[in-house]
Scaffold this active site. Structure first.
Site, PDB file in Angstrom:
ATOM      1  N   CYS A  78       0.847  -1.192   0.000  1.00 51.11           N
ATOM      2  CA  CYS A  78       0.000   0.000   0.000  1.00 51.11           C
ATOM      3  C   CYS A  78       0.886   1.247   0.000  1.00 51.11           C
ATOM      4  CB  CYS A  78      -0.904   0.005   1.232  1.00 51.11           C
ATOM      5  SG  CYS A  78      -1.974   1.457   1.281  1.00 51.11           S
ATOM      6  N   CYS A 135       0.448   4.961   6.885  1.00 53.87           N
ATOM      7  CA  CYS A 135      -0.156   4.803   8.219  1.00 53.87           C
ATOM      8  C   CYS A 135       0.866   4.121   9.143  1.00 53.87           C
ATOM      9  CB  CYS A 135      -1.429   3.980   8.125  1.00 53.87           C
ATOM     10  SG  CYS A 135      -2.557   4.613   6.851  1.00 53.87           S
ATOM     11  N   CYS A 175       0.705   0.398  10.325  1.00 56.97           N
ATOM     12  CA  CYS A 175       0.239  -0.633   9.393  1.00 56.97           C
ATOM     13  C   CYS A 175       1.348  -1.433   8.734  1.00 56.97           C
ATOM     14  CB  CYS A 175      -0.625   0.014   8.316  1.00 56.97           C
ATOM     15  SG  CYS A 175      -1.325  -1.222   7.210  1.00 56.97           S
ATOM     16  N   CYS A 215     -19.163   2.195   8.630  1.00 54.51           N
ATOM     17  CA  CYS A 215     -18.401   1.559   9.694  1.00 54.51           C
ATOM     18  C   CYS A 215     -17.170   2.436   9.890  1.00 54.51           C
ATOM     19  CB  CYS A 215     -18.003   0.145   9.253  1.00 54.51           C
ATOM     20  SG  CYS A 215     -16.841  -0.652  10.363  1.00 54.51           S
ATOM     21  N   ARG A 266     -17.528  -2.287  18.015  1.00 56.58           N
ATOM     22  CA  ARG A 266     -16.824  -3.537  17.719  1.00 56.58           C
ATOM     23  C   ARG A 266     -15.433  -3.607  18.333  1.00 56.58           C
ATOM     24  NH1 ARG A 266     -16.733  -3.991  12.056  1.00 56.58           N
ATOM     25  NH2 ARG A 266     -18.815  -4.786  12.343  1.00 56.58           N
TER      26      ARG A 266
HETATM   27  S1  SF4 Z   1      -4.024   1.246   6.957  1.00 56.61           S
HETATM   28 FE1  SF4 Z   1      -2.437   0.165   5.809  1.00 56.61          FE
HETATM   29  S2  SF4 Z   1      -3.519  -0.649   4.038  1.00 56.61           S
HETATM   30 FE2  SF4 Z   1      -4.826   0.942   4.910  1.00 56.61          FE
HETATM   31  S3  SF4 Z   1      -4.271   2.819   3.820  1.00 56.61           S
HETATM   32 FE3  SF4 Z   1      -2.965   2.748   5.659  1.00 56.61          FE
HETATM   33  S4  SF4 Z   1      -1.072   1.752   4.969  1.00 56.61           S
HETATM   34 FE4  SF4 Z   1      -2.649   1.318   3.441  1.00 56.61          FE
END
Ligand code: SF4
Length: 323
Positions: free
Chosen positions: A61, A65, A68, A196, A268
């Site tokens: 991705c 984030c 992540c 959600c 949740r």
């Molecule tokens: S949470 Fe992970 S998968 Fe989702 S946008 Fe951020 S980096 Fe990408």
């Protein structure tokens, strides 16, 4: 009634920051009692909704984030997987249904879907819905036209988290703004898809950030139908690995706050549940959590296996909520 003349369990989006702060400061027993009272007015306290989550496209991705393992920027040793074929997804959904799930969530690690990929996801949604399961997807940012396409395919829920407060957000994500997130939520809402939306606790934010985050959720009109509250799963290689862990009782408090502020939403327990003791999960249910993920791996981090969830439900006298 409180001092402002509001019934305690009135569903409203007019919460003030000060009201949320005051709830957060309540003694634990008072907070739990109030959350449980609201919960019982709106839900069967012995039912928990069960969702299963499948990663339909994993890793690589472009977003950053900080929590992540799927971001291409962090070396976490995660295996990448291309977008799955719709038939394979429907197969997994059938197995989840047979194991007792009523909602099937499909997650793809994208900034936003390309139109070609969206058609494939639409086929997955149609297939999963035809099994009699509720459908949910999380695919990143959506345009209004993409949201409409998913609605037409039969999508019931779209997950897009605000993650944290607007003030702390920049510490966690720099590749898109808080407003981008709110815009996607608005597009989803406008398309008639249930929302959600929740976030992650324990990312190093201050108590005031947790208050502000819940205030933002509770002033959305209408409230998100589903509010996932995650406890950070620290993955080696991500910038948030090594963050000081959150006090488990503060986590329970936030669940109780979410319940009081959004009385009709499903709250949740999501990522981080595998690190929680049974006792802590029981406290979360008591505080008003009434939805869990179970079965499949939770995107890329572990989730308690179905057998231990069944045993916990049995010990607590909890039934899975029917579709
Ligand atoms: S949470 Fe992970 S998968 Fe989702 S946008 Fe951020 S980096 Fe990408």
């Amino acid at each position: 009634m409180d001092g402002n003349g509001h019934a305690h369990d009135e569903v409203r989006s007019s919460w003030t920051l000060e009201e949320v702060r005051a709830l957060h400061r309540l003694p634990f027993a008072d907070l739990m009692h109030r959350a449980q009272t609201v919960h019982r007015r709106h839900f069967d306290p012995n039912e928990v909704q069960v969702s299963t989550l499948l990663s339909v496209k994993t890793g690589a991705c472009p977003e950053d984030c900080a929590y992540c393992p799927q971001s291409i920027r962090y070396d976490t040793g995660l295996e990448r997987e291309a977008l799955m074929e719709p038939e394979a997804v429907v197969e997994r959904a059938r197995a989840a249904r047979d194991a007792g799930a009523t909602r099937f969530c499909m997650g793809a690690a994208w900034r936003s879907p390309k139109d070609r990929d969206l058609e494939k996801v639409a086929a997955m949604v149609e297939g999963v819905a035809s099994l009699g399961l509720e459908t949910c997807a999380t695919l990143g940012m959506l345009t209004p036209a993409q949201a409409k396409r998913l609605k037409d395919a039969g999508l019931d829920y779209y997950n897009h988290n605000l993650d944290t407060s607007e003030a702390f957000y920049g510490e966690v994500i720099t590749t898109r703004t808080y407003q981008d997130r709110l815009d996607t939520l608005a597009a989803v809402r406008a398309a008639g898809i249930n929302v959600c939306c929740g976030g992650i606790l324990g990312m190093g934010e201050q108590p005031e950030d947790r208050v502000a985050f819940l205030h933002t959720l509770a002033t959305l009109e209408p409230h998100p139908e589903s509010v996932p509250i995650n406890n950070l799963v620290q993955v080696e290689g991500t910038p948030l690995a090594g963050t000081a862990a959150l006090d488990p009782l503060e986590f329970v408090r936030i669940i109780a706050l979410a319940r009081i502020l959004m009385p009709r939403s499903h709250v949740r327990l999501s990522a981080g549940r595998s690190a929680m003791s049974d006792e802590m999960q029981a406290l979360c249910f008591l505080a008003g959590a009434n939805s869990i993920f179970y079965g499949e791996k939770l995107l890329t981090t572990g989730n308690p296996d179905t057998a231990s969830d069944h045993a916990l439900f049995e010990r607590l006298g909890i039934r899975p909520e029917a579709h």
